[in-house]
Design a protein around this motif. Structure first.
Motif, PDB file in Angstrom:
ATOM      1  N   ASP A  75       0.810  -1.221   0.000  1.00  0.00           N
ATOM      2  CA  ASP A  75       0.000   0.000   0.000  1.00  0.00           C
ATOM      3  C   ASP A  75       0.841   1.268   0.000  1.00  0.00           C
ATOM      4  OD1 ASP A  75      -2.329  -1.467  -0.103  1.00  0.00           O
ATOM      5  OD2 ASP A  75      -2.756  -1.279   2.045  1.00  0.00           O
ATOM      6  N   ASP A  76       1.964   1.256   0.708  1.00  0.00           N
ATOM      7  CA  ASP A  76       2.767   2.482   0.760  1.00  0.00           C
ATOM      8  C   ASP A  76       3.406   2.807  -0.587  1.00  0.00           C
ATOM      9  OD1 ASP A  76       4.443   0.205   1.304  1.00  0.00           O
ATOM     10  OD2 ASP A  76       6.023   1.579   1.984  1.00  0.00           O
ATOM     11  N   LYS A 127       1.651   2.319  -3.423  1.00  0.00           N
ATOM     12  CA  LYS A 127       0.512   2.748  -4.244  1.00  0.00           C
ATOM     13  C   LYS A 127       0.233   4.239  -4.086  1.00  0.00           C
ATOM     14  CE  LYS A 127      -1.660  -1.785  -4.297  1.00  0.00           C
ATOM     15  NZ  LYS A 127      -2.833  -2.575  -3.907  1.00  0.00           N
ATOM     16  N   VAL A 128       0.961   4.891  -3.178  1.00  0.00           N
ATOM     17  CA  VAL A 128       0.868   6.344  -3.029  1.00  0.00           C
ATOM     18  C   VAL A 128       2.064   7.032  -3.689  1.00  0.00           C
ATOM     19  CG1 VAL A 128      -0.468   6.231  -0.906  1.00  0.00           C
ATOM     20  CG2 VAL A 128       2.016   6.424  -0.778  1.00  0.00           C
ATOM     21  N   ALA A 158      -3.563   4.588  -4.737  1.00  0.00           N
ATOM     22  CA  ALA A 158      -4.124   5.096  -3.489  1.00  0.00           C
ATOM     23  C   ALA A 158      -5.112   6.222  -3.794  1.00  0.00           C
ATOM     24  CB  ALA A 158      -2.995   5.610  -2.603  1.00  0.00           C
ATOM     25  N   ASP A 159      -6.057   6.424  -2.899  1.00  0.00           N
ATOM     26  CA  ASP A 159      -7.092   7.439  -3.091  1.00  0.00           C
ATOM     27  C   ASP A 159      -6.508   8.832  -3.329  1.00  0.00           C
ATOM     28  OD1 ASP A 159      -9.065   5.527  -2.892  1.00  0.00           O
ATOM     29  OD2 ASP A 159      -9.569   5.992  -0.806  1.00  0.00           O
TER      30      ASP A 159
END
Length: 173
Positions: A24-25, A27-28, A48-49
């Motif tokens: 996840d980190d 994906k930003v 990420a959003d």
């Protein structure tokens, strides 16, 4: 290994779909996400959003695949520049645009021109646009079966029906 920036960057350079397996980190990380988008426009789906709300990232994504507009933040789905770029790439992207932009005749016309033979952007246009003679004529000239999405009074207009059947005899259905 899914959290290793070097490995993930190499993976998305080969195939943007690899972004879905990244930590996840990562994906930003705009560099990784933009590289994934470069090789597979739909990679925005796995970003990420924060990046789905980044106009530069979303604009790059819709240039490769207009329909990834569906994964963009709501305010970007209402951004005329981004939506125009999306529908220029794929008219179907109009179905993911904010309601106000479905009333924009220029955007709807762009969508009609790039939709292709499989349907019509007219289906997703606002009611007042579906009642616009010029827009409906353009739609049926692209795809005769778009007549089914026109406002009721235009469905019985002989000039519009004639244009529709010139393109596709099944428009009479």
């Amino acid at each position: 290994l899914r959290a290793d920036r070097t490995i993930v960057l190499e993976a998305v350079k080969k195939d943007g779909r690899a972004l879905q397996y990244a930590a996840d980190d990562l994906k930003v990380d705009s560099m990784i996400v933009l590289e994934a988008i470069r090789t597979w426009g739909s990679a925005l789906k796995y970003a990420a959003d924060d990046l789905k709300a980044d106009p530069a990232v979303v604009l790059q994504a819709v240039k490769g695949n207009g329909c990834v507009l569906q994964h963009a933040a709501d305010d970007l789905r209402a951004d005329p520049t981004i939506v125009r770029q999306a529908v220029q790439q794929d008219g179907h992207a109009l179905s993911y645009a904010a309601g106000a932009l479905r009333k924009d005749r220029r955007i709807v016309l762009e969508a009609i021109k790039t939709w292709g033979p499989r349907g019509s952007a007219l289906e997703y246009a606002a009611d007042d646009v579906r009642a616009d003679t010029m827009i409906v004529l353009e739609a049926v000239r692209e795809n005769g079966r778009a007549l089914q999405y026109a406002a009721d009074d235009l469905k019985s207009d002989p000039a519009i029906v004639l244009e529709a059947v010139k393109k596709d005899g099944r428009a009479l259905q």
